[in-house]
Design a protein around this motif. Sequence first.
Motif, PDB file in Angstrom:
ATOM      1  N   PRO A  31     -11.644 -28.199   5.050  1.00 24.47           N
ATOM      2  CA  PRO A  31     -11.020 -28.199   6.380  1.00 24.47           C
ATOM      3  C   PRO A  31      -9.591 -27.679   6.420  1.00 24.47           C
ATOM      4  CG  PRO A  31     -11.315 -30.441   5.571  1.00 24.47           C
ATOM      5  CD  PRO A  31     -12.020 -29.542   4.618  1.00 24.47           C
ATOM      6  N   ARG A  32      -8.776 -27.973   5.415  1.00 25.34           N
ATOM      7  CA  ARG A  32      -7.386 -27.511   5.444  1.00 25.34           C
ATOM      8  C   ARG A  32      -7.294 -26.001   5.248  1.00 25.34           C
ATOM      9  NH1 ARG A  32      -4.476 -30.701   1.061  1.00 25.34           N
ATOM     10  NH2 ARG A  32      -6.536 -30.743   0.147  1.00 25.34           N
ATOM     11  N   VAL A  33      -8.149 -25.437   4.421  1.00 29.75           N
ATOM     12  CA  VAL A  33      -8.170 -23.990   4.219  1.00 29.75           C
ATOM     13  C   VAL A  33      -8.781 -23.313   5.435  1.00 29.75           C
ATOM     14  CG1 VAL A  33      -9.064 -22.121   2.769  1.00 29.75           C
ATOM     15  CG2 VAL A  33      -8.281 -24.246   1.711  1.00 29.75           C
ATOM     16  N   PHE A 121      -9.403 -31.621  -4.596  1.00 28.30           N
ATOM     17  CA  PHE A 121      -8.732 -31.033  -5.756  1.00 28.30           C
ATOM     18  C   PHE A 121      -8.780 -29.504  -5.667  1.00 28.30           C
ATOM     19  CE2 PHE A 121      -8.783 -29.370 -10.086  1.00 28.30           C
ATOM     20  CZ  PHE A 121      -7.655 -29.971 -10.633  1.00 28.30           C
ATOM     21  N   ILE A 122      -9.965 -28.958  -5.389  1.00 29.04           N
ATOM     22  CA  ILE A 122     -10.129 -27.498  -5.297  1.00 29.04           C
ATOM     23  C   ILE A 122      -9.357 -26.953  -4.102  1.00 29.04           C
ATOM     24  CG2 ILE A 122     -11.811 -25.646  -4.944  1.00 29.04           C
ATOM     25  CD1 ILE A 122     -11.760 -26.967  -7.765  1.00 29.04           C
ATOM     26  N   GLU A 123      -9.391 -27.673  -2.991  1.00 25.06           N
ATOM     27  CA  GLU A 123      -8.666 -27.231  -1.800  1.00 25.06           C
ATOM     28  C   GLU A 123      -7.158 -27.160  -2.084  1.00 25.06           C
ATOM     29  OE1 GLU A 123      -9.365 -27.904   2.894  1.00 25.06           O
ATOM     30  OE2 GLU A 123      -9.304 -29.705   1.671  1.00 25.06           O
ATOM     31  N   ASP A 124      -6.626 -28.124  -2.820  1.00 23.66           N
ATOM     32  CA  ASP A 124      -5.217 -28.082  -3.210  1.00 23.66           C
ATOM     33  C   ASP A 124      -4.924 -26.834  -4.034  1.00 23.66           C
ATOM     34  OD1 ASP A 124      -4.768 -30.500  -1.937  1.00 23.66           O
ATOM     35  OD2 ASP A 124      -4.829 -31.693  -3.789  1.00 23.66           O
ATOM     36  N   GLU A 125      -5.800 -26.517  -4.968  1.00 26.62           N
ATOM     37  CA  GLU A 125      -5.602 -25.339  -5.821  1.00 26.62           C
ATOM     38  C   GLU A 125      -5.635 -24.048  -4.997  1.00 26.62           C
ATOM     39  OE1 GLU A 125      -4.760 -25.211  -9.082  1.00 26.62           O
ATOM     40  OE2 GLU A 125      -4.642 -27.396  -9.033  1.00 26.62           O
ATOM     41  N   ILE A 126      -6.537 -23.969  -4.028  1.00 21.73           N
ATOM     42  CA  ILE A 126      -6.622 -22.773  -3.169  1.00 21.73           C
ATOM     43  C   ILE A 126      -5.352 -22.645  -2.336  1.00 21.73           C
ATOM     44  CG2 ILE A 126      -7.830 -21.715  -1.219  1.00 21.73           C
ATOM     45  CD1 ILE A 126     -10.421 -23.002  -2.356  1.00 21.73           C
TER      46      ILE A 126
END
Length: 175
Positions: A31-33, A121-126
């Motif tokens: 959602p954030r991306v 975790f993945i969304e933070d990395e993106i």
Amino acid sequence: MSNRLPIEVNPFRLIEQRRSLLGVLPLQQLPRVRELAAESTDSEFAVEMIFTHSASGLPLITGSVKGELMLSCQRCLEPVWVKVDTQINVVLTTSQVDREPEEEGYELYIVDDERIFVRDFIEDEILLALPVVPRHEHCQPVKPLFEGSPADLEDSAAEEKANPFAALKDWKKSE
């Protein structure tokens, strides 16, 4: 092998088992991306997470996230495809005061309740991999920065050189 990633994992258990996760995360599940995307597309991100120990024995997640995302160019406001190809190299800790990983040059990721939510975790990395100002390599701004002739530019520069306190010069004399 399934392309689905689990919702949450105990990373310390996976490190002890020397496991890895491979999968695909669609943009719709981030959602954030998705909020930053210029248009709703069928973008997907290929994820590889390897749970292991660093050379000094610290709990470590390595891997990569790869994909493409359509963002708005901040110069011309047209859509621009941004390639995401980031490497994950994160040491896990349960304490905010643990500075050993930072001293060794690793990023620190604090784990609460001995679990991490894989999508977060993945969304933070993106989000960390995205450019601060997405733009095309060669594009013009929507509106020129200065409208007019070069002579107008020289006139405005001369006006700027005028003393801003000139109006106050006569003020003290009037009293």
